[in-house]
Design an enzyme around this catalytic site. Structure first.
Site, PDB file in Angstrom:
ATOM      1  N   LYS A  37       0.912  -1.312   0.025  1.00 37.09           N
ATOM      2  CA  LYS A  37       0.159  -0.056  -0.053  1.00 37.09           C
ATOM      3  C   LYS A  37       0.920   1.157   0.155  1.00 37.09           C
ATOM      4  O   LYS A  37       1.686   1.209   1.012  1.00 37.09           O
ATOM      5  CB  LYS A  37      -0.866  -0.003   1.390  1.00 37.09           C
ATOM      6  CG  LYS A  37      -1.936   1.185   1.333  1.00 37.09           C
ATOM      7  CD  LYS A  37      -2.948   1.198   2.275  1.00 37.09           C
ATOM      8  CE  LYS A  37      -2.389   1.286   3.638  1.00 37.09           C
ATOM      9  NZ  LYS A  37      -2.310   2.986   3.827  1.00 37.09           N
ATOM     10  N   ASP A  64      -3.249   4.215  -2.193  1.00 35.66           N
ATOM     11  CA  ASP A  64      -4.367   4.826  -1.104  1.00 35.66           C
ATOM     12  C   ASP A  64      -4.243   6.470  -1.325  1.00 35.66           C
ATOM     13  O   ASP A  64      -3.790   6.796  -0.203  1.00 35.66           O
ATOM     14  CB  ASP A  64      -4.069   4.017   0.167  1.00 35.66           C
ATOM     15  CG  ASP A  64      -4.857   4.564   1.401  1.00 35.66           C
ATOM     16  OD1 ASP A  64      -5.945   4.788   1.084  1.00 35.66           O
ATOM     17  OD2 ASP A  64      -4.272   4.249   2.533  1.00 35.66           O
ATOM     18  N   LYS A  66      -7.171   8.418  -1.885  1.00 38.18           N
ATOM     19  CA  LYS A  66      -8.664   8.771  -1.350  1.00 38.18           C
ATOM     20  C   LYS A  66      -8.938   9.989  -1.740  1.00 38.18           C
ATOM     21  O   LYS A  66      -8.871  10.929  -1.334  1.00 38.18           O
ATOM     22  CB  LYS A  66      -8.484   8.953   0.285  1.00 38.18           C
ATOM     23  CG  LYS A  66      -8.304   7.665   1.266  1.00 38.18           C
ATOM     24  CD  LYS A  66      -8.287   7.730   2.468  1.00 38.18           C
ATOM     25  CE  LYS A  66      -8.021   6.780   3.326  1.00 38.18           C
ATOM     26  NZ  LYS A  66      -6.634   6.419   3.471  1.00 38.18           N
ATOM     27  N   HIS A  68     -10.996  13.166  -3.391  1.00 38.66           N
ATOM     28  CA  HIS A  68     -12.359  13.588  -3.165  1.00 38.66           C
ATOM     29  C   HIS A  68     -12.236  15.058  -3.736  1.00 38.66           C
ATOM     30  O   HIS A  68     -11.669  15.894  -3.438  1.00 38.66           O
ATOM     31  CB  HIS A  68     -12.499  13.592  -1.632  1.00 38.66           C
ATOM     32  CG  HIS A  68     -13.851  14.191  -1.287  1.00 38.66           C
ATOM     33  ND1 HIS A  68     -14.124  13.967  -0.168  1.00 38.66           N
ATOM     34  CD2 HIS A  68     -14.788  14.738  -1.966  1.00 38.66           C
ATOM     35  CE1 HIS A  68     -15.507  14.623  -0.010  1.00 38.66           C
ATOM     36  NE2 HIS A  68     -15.932  15.086  -1.132  1.00 38.66           N
ATOM     37  N   ASP A  69     -13.054  15.312  -4.892  1.00 39.39           N
ATOM     38  CA  ASP A  69     -12.732  16.449  -5.779  1.00 39.39           C
ATOM     39  C   ASP A  69     -14.145  16.416  -6.780  1.00 39.39           C
ATOM     40  O   ASP A  69     -14.841  15.562  -6.901  1.00 39.39           O
ATOM     41  CB  ASP A  69     -11.289  16.390  -6.201  1.00 39.39           C
ATOM     42  CG  ASP A  69     -10.994  17.886  -6.621  1.00 39.39           C
ATOM     43  OD1 ASP A  69     -11.939  18.569  -7.164  1.00 39.39           O
ATOM     44  OD2 ASP A  69      -9.685  18.140  -6.308  1.00 39.39           O
ATOM     45  N   THR A  73     -12.339  15.892 -12.350  1.00 33.14           N
ATOM     46  CA  THR A  73     -10.734  15.926 -11.461  1.00 33.14           C
ATOM     47  C   THR A  73     -10.385  14.483 -10.961  1.00 33.14           C
ATOM     48  O   THR A  73      -9.412  13.879 -11.325  1.00 33.14           O
ATOM     49  CB  THR A  73     -10.631  17.156 -10.487  1.00 33.14           C
ATOM     50  OG1 THR A  73     -10.826  18.220 -11.114  1.00 33.14           O
ATOM     51  CG2 THR A  73      -9.158  16.944  -9.870  1.00 33.14           C
ATOM     52  N   THR A 126     -12.420   5.877   9.955  1.00 28.21           N
ATOM     53  CA  THR A 126     -12.514   5.426  11.202  1.00 28.21           C
ATOM     54  C   THR A 126     -12.277   6.278  12.394  1.00 28.21           C
ATOM     55  O   THR A 126     -12.604   6.095  13.546  1.00 28.21           O
ATOM     56  CB  THR A 126     -11.680   3.988  11.260  1.00 28.21           C
ATOM     57  OG1 THR A 126     -10.421   4.258  11.062  1.00 28.21           O
ATOM     58  CG2 THR A 126     -12.278   2.851  10.665  1.00 28.21           C
ATOM     59  N   GLN A 196      -3.907   1.109  17.501  1.00 27.83           N
ATOM     60  CA  GLN A 196      -5.357   0.626  16.945  1.00 27.83           C
ATOM     61  C   GLN A 196      -6.070   0.170  18.084  1.00 27.83           C
ATOM     62  O   GLN A 196      -5.687  -0.468  18.947  1.00 27.83           O
ATOM     63  CB  GLN A 196      -5.069  -0.625  15.920  1.00 27.83           C
ATOM     64  CG  GLN A 196      -4.283  -0.249  14.641  1.00 27.83           C
ATOM     65  CD  GLN A 196      -5.051   0.540  13.766  1.00 27.83           C
ATOM     66  OE1 GLN A 196      -6.155   0.741  13.844  1.00 27.83           O
ATOM     67  NE2 GLN A 196      -4.243   0.843  12.337  1.00 27.83           N
ATOM     68  N   GLY A 216       0.330  -3.194   8.653  1.00 29.19           N
ATOM     69  CA  GLY A 216       1.742  -2.297   8.837  1.00 29.19           C
ATOM     70  C   GLY A 216       2.580  -2.791   9.911  1.00 29.19           C
ATOM     71  O   GLY A 216       3.554  -3.696   9.548  1.00 29.19           O
ATOM     72  N   ARG A 217       2.526  -2.091  10.896  1.00 32.90           N
ATOM     73  CA  ARG A 217       3.564  -2.357  12.161  1.00 32.90           C
ATOM     74  C   ARG A 217       3.522  -3.857  12.418  1.00 32.90           C
ATOM     75  O   ARG A 217       4.631  -4.288  12.886  1.00 32.90           O
ATOM     76  CB  ARG A 217       3.021  -1.334  13.263  1.00 32.90           C
ATOM     77  CG  ARG A 217       3.548  -0.141  12.985  1.00 32.90           C
ATOM     78  CD  ARG A 217       3.010   0.977  13.692  1.00 32.90           C
ATOM     79  NE  ARG A 217       1.438   1.098  13.361  1.00 32.90           N
ATOM     80  CZ  ARG A 217       0.547   1.861  14.066  1.00 32.90           C
ATOM     81  NH1 ARG A 217       1.220   2.607  15.034  1.00 32.90           N
ATOM     82  NH2 ARG A 217      -0.760   1.924  13.954  1.00 32.90           N
TER      83      ARG A 217
END
Ligand code: C5P
Length: 241
Positions: A37, A64, A66, A68-69, A73, A126, A196, A216-217
């Site tokens: 990712k 990733d 995301k 928003h426009d 666009t 979230t 988390q 990830g971690r």
């Protein structure tokens, strides 16, 4: 599910800054995870070179960003993502049906089904709560908004959503078996929670109906990242049993 299919359900979150780090992780985890990712931080620092670095090692990319426009666009940006050869890319469902439909139409026009990326929508982040939604004039509960936006994404031709583990069941029920659900916020039984909070284990998330897990971690910070990825794949296999 085969062991390889289980590995392919892991998306490693490349939360790093530089091309050297990408080379190191893409090399270490080749064949151990299904995808990498690339998010806003890495893309802002390295640009498309981040995607190409993963691909040079044979890795697949979830971009990733995301979006928003305005519809035009977002559609143009998504086309550029598709031209980079990423396998998953996303936008915010709150941008609305026209934005999603325009984007879907643009990608489907230029690419055939086998070659195009799968397009995902983020419903409600979230980090949002009933309180933060009210601040921006949304009086519905987070859960109602998640289901409403997942349905809107599906009706607009999107392939799936990114969702918290706790939302998987609701979305599966609302959107059916073929709608992709990509889930961060998973913690294998061997790993620390980090920041988390509302988590599930890989076994729980897969048995709840997730298609891919973003991790990830638990891999990046493990003493032995390859072994951590293998343990996660084993937990995924358990969830599919
Ligand atoms: O290290 P960790 O496994 O928590 O990383 C999860 C990845 O998924 C990070 O890149 C994080 O930004 C992302 N993410 C998340 N929770 C969300 C949405 C995205 O952890 N709700």
């Amino acid at each position: 599910m085969t062991a390889e299919e289980a590995r392919n359900k892991i998306i490693f979150a490349l939360d790093v800054h530089g091309l050297d780090d990408i080379d190191r992780w893409a090399d270490t985890l080749a064949g151990k995870v299904g995808m990498f990712k690339v998010g806003k931080e890495l893309f802002t620092s390295c640009g498309p070179a981040a995607v190409k670095a993963v691909q040079r090692h044979g890795g697949q990319v979830f971009l990733d960003l995301k979006y928003h426009d305005i519809p035009n666009t977002v559609a143009s940006a998504m086309l550029e993502a598709a031209r980079l050869g990423v396998v998953l890319a996303n936008l915010h469902a709150l941008g609305g049906a026209e934005m999603m439909e325009t984007c879907v139409a643009a990608v489907h026009k230029e690419f055939n089904d086998a070659e195009r990326p799968r397009l995902l929508a983020v419903t409600i982040l979230t980090s949002s709560t009933a309180h933060t939604l009210r601040q921006v004039g949304i009086e519905h509960s987070v859960q109602d908004m998640v289901v409403r936006l997942a349905r809107l994404a599906k009706a607009s031709g999107m392939d799936g959503v990114v969702a918290s583990p706790l939302e998987i069941g609701l979305i599966r029920e609302a959107c059916g078996p073929d709608f992709l659900i990509v889930t961060p916020g998973v913690r294998p039984s061997f790993a620390a929670l980090d920041d988390q909070k509302r988590i599930m284990t890989p076994t729980e998330a897969i048995s709840a109906g997730a298609d891919y897990l973003v991790v990830g971690r638990p891999i990046a910070k493990a003493a032995n990242p390859v072994q951590a990825a293998e343990l996660i794949a084993a937990e995924i296999l358990d969830g599919a049993a």
